[in-house]
Structure formats: structure tokens, C-alpha cells
Design an enzyme around this catalytic site. Structure first.
Site, PDB file in Angstrom:
ATOM      1  N   GLU A 135       0.738  -1.191  -0.331  1.00  9.50           N
ATOM      2  CA  GLU A 135      -0.472  -0.079  -0.410  1.00  9.50           C
ATOM      3  C   GLU A 135       0.642   1.184   0.101  1.00  9.50           C
ATOM      4  O   GLU A 135       0.956   1.986  -1.021  1.00  9.50           O
ATOM      5  CB  GLU A 135      -1.365  -0.210   1.406  1.00  9.50           C
ATOM      6  CG  GLU A 135      -1.263   0.879   1.341  1.00  9.50           C
ATOM      7  CD  GLU A 135      -2.412   1.126   2.955  1.00  9.50           C
ATOM      8  OE1 GLU A 135      -3.604   1.787   2.790  1.00  9.50           O
ATOM      9  OE2 GLU A 135      -2.248   0.191   3.756  1.00  9.50           O
ATOM     10  N   HIS A 136       2.039   1.809   1.119  1.00  4.56           N
ATOM     11  CA  HIS A 136       3.023   2.198   1.176  1.00  4.56           C
ATOM     12  C   HIS A 136       3.857   1.892   1.143  1.00  4.56           C
ATOM     13  O   HIS A 136       4.307   0.766   1.838  1.00  4.56           O
ATOM     14  CB  HIS A 136       2.523   3.294   2.500  1.00  4.56           C
ATOM     15  CG  HIS A 136       1.086   3.689   2.984  1.00  4.56           C
ATOM     16  ND1 HIS A 136       0.862   5.164   2.840  1.00  4.56           N
ATOM     17  CD2 HIS A 136       0.659   2.854   3.582  1.00  4.56           C
ATOM     18  CE1 HIS A 136      -0.571   4.818   2.693  1.00  4.56           C
ATOM     19  NE2 HIS A 136      -0.920   3.646   3.670  1.00  4.56           N
TER      20      HIS A 136
END
Length: 446
Positions: free
Chosen positions: A332-333
């Protein structure tokens, strides 16, 4: 405090797969629990939502399921002015970034493929969307403006927001202010799987929509999967996760702080330092207990559980191996803190977002740089985009042929139609009244 410390080249296939799967396995475990909730909402609508608010959110709904004008007014009155100002500043950056995206969208175009043969696209907004803003582990006004802003800018005509009620039967004031700043006023007191079911089927109060977007618990993710044939479930956005890709140049203290960012979201979150520097890994693992102990009790417990379950340190033999792991993990990040940023950036292919350098920690992207923090989780960045105006837009193919273009293409098309056994397709051309042909003058789209 136990912190996972893996060495990539010593992991078995099963061990590595468990790390790659992270909390996605939890979604399967709750599917059977979610099924009767969905059916109850389908059959009983608002009354089921009110019942689950009491049972699951421990909230006695007051004043109906939909936020009223009075609720919005009270939100501005009760929320601290500095929080309202902070929401305005960060939401404005998000609005500017997504407007810049929209300005790059060519809403209608056609180009000549060959003489007289034109192909192109028309871009329109999805007609109705449901936005889910979670509340289980805290209030998230940032998620509200991350979702509402691109949906509004894209031109979605019907936007319905569902967010869990507060213990007093109302709605989080900061989230209401964030929605209002974005120009969205249809906000409903419903959370969890029951909210997704309400948006899929519609209730007396909550409208049925075409697509749902937003992060949530395993229960929300399970509901999206189960309702995938009723509603477009949107991008998979479940438990928070982050990779910190760093080499020997990264600051150890800052890197330990970066690991906390997503790990404190919950016990099912995953935050991993991926590095080829043993010195960095050892320094970070030394700092982590001190930082975790300084957190409030609930966040501390989340980190302690997470670092012993899905998060930790991944030591690789080389940066090439570390980059390969990051692409496979499809996080995701991703924070990138390396010596040769441009070279490494070129090699990173599968992640929801990339934040570059010590001055760009995840928290800045979470709240206010302008990029969208609602991102694909659970390895879904292999195939899914970040949230943007394109999340709420769709393309329609356009085509047109002049009489000249038609004449040039008809023979190959007839041959292929007959080869595939479609005699009727072939007749459409071979028996067509070509005396009726006349070229259409299409205005050029702006």
C-alpha cells in the site's frame, strides 16, 4: 517485545507466502459471520442497520440514519477551530492534486487509425458511488476528504457516505466537517458489513449505488467480496501496510519512526523495513521498543502485536533482492530512502504510492501532500491503481467510419466473420444498402 527479524534467503516458501499474504487471510475467517448480516440488511433495511448499530457499534441511533443540517452545524460548533483549519489546509491540497488529474483527462477524442477509419474514447463519471469511511480504531476525517474530493471533481452525481455512528448515536464532527468542505452532505450512520450491504441493496434511507469505495476492517472487505455480483466493490482497501525500502544512507531513528506509522493502525497491520544493511536493521530494531513504549496504550498494543505477527525487519543480501521483494509484496505505502533514488525509482513497479526521502514520511501523504492515501492493500497493487479521479470515471469506446473507410475495411471483416461462423455478421455488410451512406460531420471535442 518480540519483533520479527527475517532473512529473505533463509525463508521457506510457506514462510514467505505468509508474509506476502499478511492479514488477507483474516478476511476468509469472517466471511461466514458476514453472510447473515448482509441478508438481514437486504430483507429488513433500516431496522437491521439500527439493530447492528446497537449490537456492534454500541450506539443508540438518534435522529435517524442520515446526518441533518443541524448535525453539520453542530459539528462546526463543537470541533476545535485549529482542527477545522487543519482539515481545510490538507483537504485543499488534496482537491488541487485531484483537480490537476481531472485537467489532464481528455473527455472525448477520436483519431484516424487509417484513412476514413476513426477510433477513440468518451469519458464519463460513474453515476452513483458509496464511500465508506471507517471509525473502528478512531475517527478518520482524512479518509473522508480523500474519497469525497476526487468523487466530486470527477462529476459523480450521487455520492452516499457511510460511516459508523459514535457511542452517543451521532457522527464524528471532524468527518462531517471534512464532508461539508468537499461539498458532500449525504452522510449516513452505518458501519461494517451492514453498511456495504445497505449501499449494495439500498434501504428506506440509504440509496442503492453502483460502486463502493473506501478502506475497512476484514468484515468490510468480506462484505465487498460477497456482494461483488451486486455492486462494483471498488479497489480492495483493507488492513494498513507499509514497506520502508532503505539502504545504509537512511537515518536509523527516522526509519524506526517510519515503521510505527502504519503499524499503529491495528494488530492486523503490517509494517516492514526492507534493507540490505545489517547495521541499519540492527539499529532500527534497537530503537523500536523505546518508540513503541512511548505510545498510548492501545497503539502500543497494536504495534506489539503487529511487529510479532505481520510486521518487522526483512534483511536482504542486496538492494536488487530488496527491490524484487518490494515488487512482489506490492504494498500500500512504500517509503524509499536510498542513495540512488532515481535508479531505484525506475525499478519499483508495484505499490500504491512511493514517498521519496527522509522529508517525505508516510504521514505527510496520509493527510496533506495532495496524493490520495486510500490505496490497494493485500498485494492488490499488482493490478490496482491508487485512488484518483479515475476511480470514479469510466471510458466508453467511440468509433466512426466514412464511406471511404467502410469500403477499405469491409472485405477483411466479412472474411473474419465467416471464418468465425457468424454468417449473420457477414450479411450485415454483404447485403448492406450502400446508397444510404452519407458522411457525418462530427464536431471536434474540446
Amino acid at each position: 517485545m518480540k519483533i520479527n527479524y527475517w532473512k529473505l534467503n533463509t525463508l521457506s516458501v510457506d514462510e514467505k507466502n505468509k508474509i506476502l499474504r499478511r492479514a488477507e487471510a483474516d478476511i476468509k475467517d469472517v466471511t461466514e459471520t458476514v453472510k447473515p448480516i448482509i441478508e438481514d440488511v437486504k430483507q429488513n433495511g433500516d431496522s437491521a442497520l439500527i439493530k447492528y448499530a446497537a449490537q456492534l457499534d454500541h450506539s443508540e441511533i438518534k435522529g435517524g440514519l442520515k446526518a441533518t443540517d443541524e448535525d453539520f452545524d453542530n459539528a462546526y460548533k463543537t470541533l476545535e477551530p485549529e482542527i477545522i483549519d487543519a482539515i481545510r489546509v490538507c483537504a485543499e491540497n488534496v482537491r488541487i492534486h485531484h483537480q490537476q488529474q481531472m485537467d489532464r483527462v481528455e473527455k472525448q477524442w477520436m483519431e484516424e487509425v487509417k484513412p476514413g477509419q476513426f477510433a477513440g474514447e468518451k469519458v464519463t463519471a460513474i453515476p452513483s458511488v458509496g464511500l465508506y469511511v471507517p471509525r473502528g480504531k478512531g475517527a478518520f476525517p482524512s479518509v473522508m476528504y480523500m474519497l469525497c474530493s476526487p468523487a466530486k471533481i470527477a462529476g459523480v452525481k450521487k455520492i452516499a457516505v457511510c460511516t459508523p455512528p459514535t457511542p452517543d448515536g451521532g457522527l464524528d464532527s471532524a468527518s462531517l466537517v471534512a464532508a461539508d468542505i468537499c461539498g458532500v452532505r449525504d452522510v449516513y450512520k452505518a458501519g461494517g458489513a451492514q453498511a456495504i450491504a445497505a449501499l449494495a441493496y439500498g434501504t428506506e434511507t440509504i440509496p442503492k449505488v453502483a460502486q463502493v469505495n473506501g478502506p475497512g476492517s476484514p468484515y468490510v472487505s468480506a462484505a465487498k467480496r460477497l456482494l461483488g455480483d451486486i455492486i462494483n466493490p471498488g479497489m480492495p482497501a483493507g488492513s494498513s501496510e507499509a514497506l520502508i525500502l532503505a539502504d545504509h544512507t537512511a537515518d536509523p531513528w527516522n526509519t524506526a519512526l517510519d515503521l510505527i506509522n502504519e503499524q499503529e493502525h491495528g494488530p492486523d497491520s503490517a509494517s516492514i523495513l526492507v534493507t540490505s544493511s545489517k547495521e541499519l536493521a540492527d539499529a532500527v530494531i534497537g530503537y523500536l521498543p523505546e518508540i513503541v513504549q512511548s505510545l498510548p496504550q492501545q497503539r502500543k498494543e497494536f504495534c506489539e502485536t503487529g511487529f510479532s505477527c505481520y510486521g518487522g525487519i526483512m534483511l536482504c543480501d542486496s538492494m536488487e533482492e530488496a527491490i524484487e521483494f518490494c515488487n512482489e509484496y506490492a504494498v500500500e505505502h512504500l517509503v524509499m530512502k536510498v542513495e540512488n533514488s532515481n535508479d531505484v525509482l525506475d525499478k519499483l513497479e508495484h505499490t500504491g504510492e512511493i514517498l521519496i526521502g527522509e522529508t517525505t514520511p508516510i504521514v505527510m501523504g496520509n493527510f496533506g501532500i495532495g496524493i490520495n492515501a486510500v490505496l490497494p492493500t493485500g498485494q492488490k497493487a499488482l493490478t490496482h491503481d491508487c485512488t484518483s479521479v479515475w476511480t470514479f470515471l469510466k471510458r466508453t469506446s467511440l468509433s466512426y467510419m466514412t464511406a471511404e473507410g467502410y469500403a477499405a475495411l469491409k472485405d477483411p471483416v466479412v472474411k473474419l466473420a465467416k471464418y468465425e461462423g457468424f454468417d449473420g455478421h457477414a450479411k450485415v455488410i454483404t447485403e448492406r444498402n450502400e446508397d444510404a451512406f452519407g458522411d457525418i460531420l462530427l464536431k471536434k471535442a474540446s
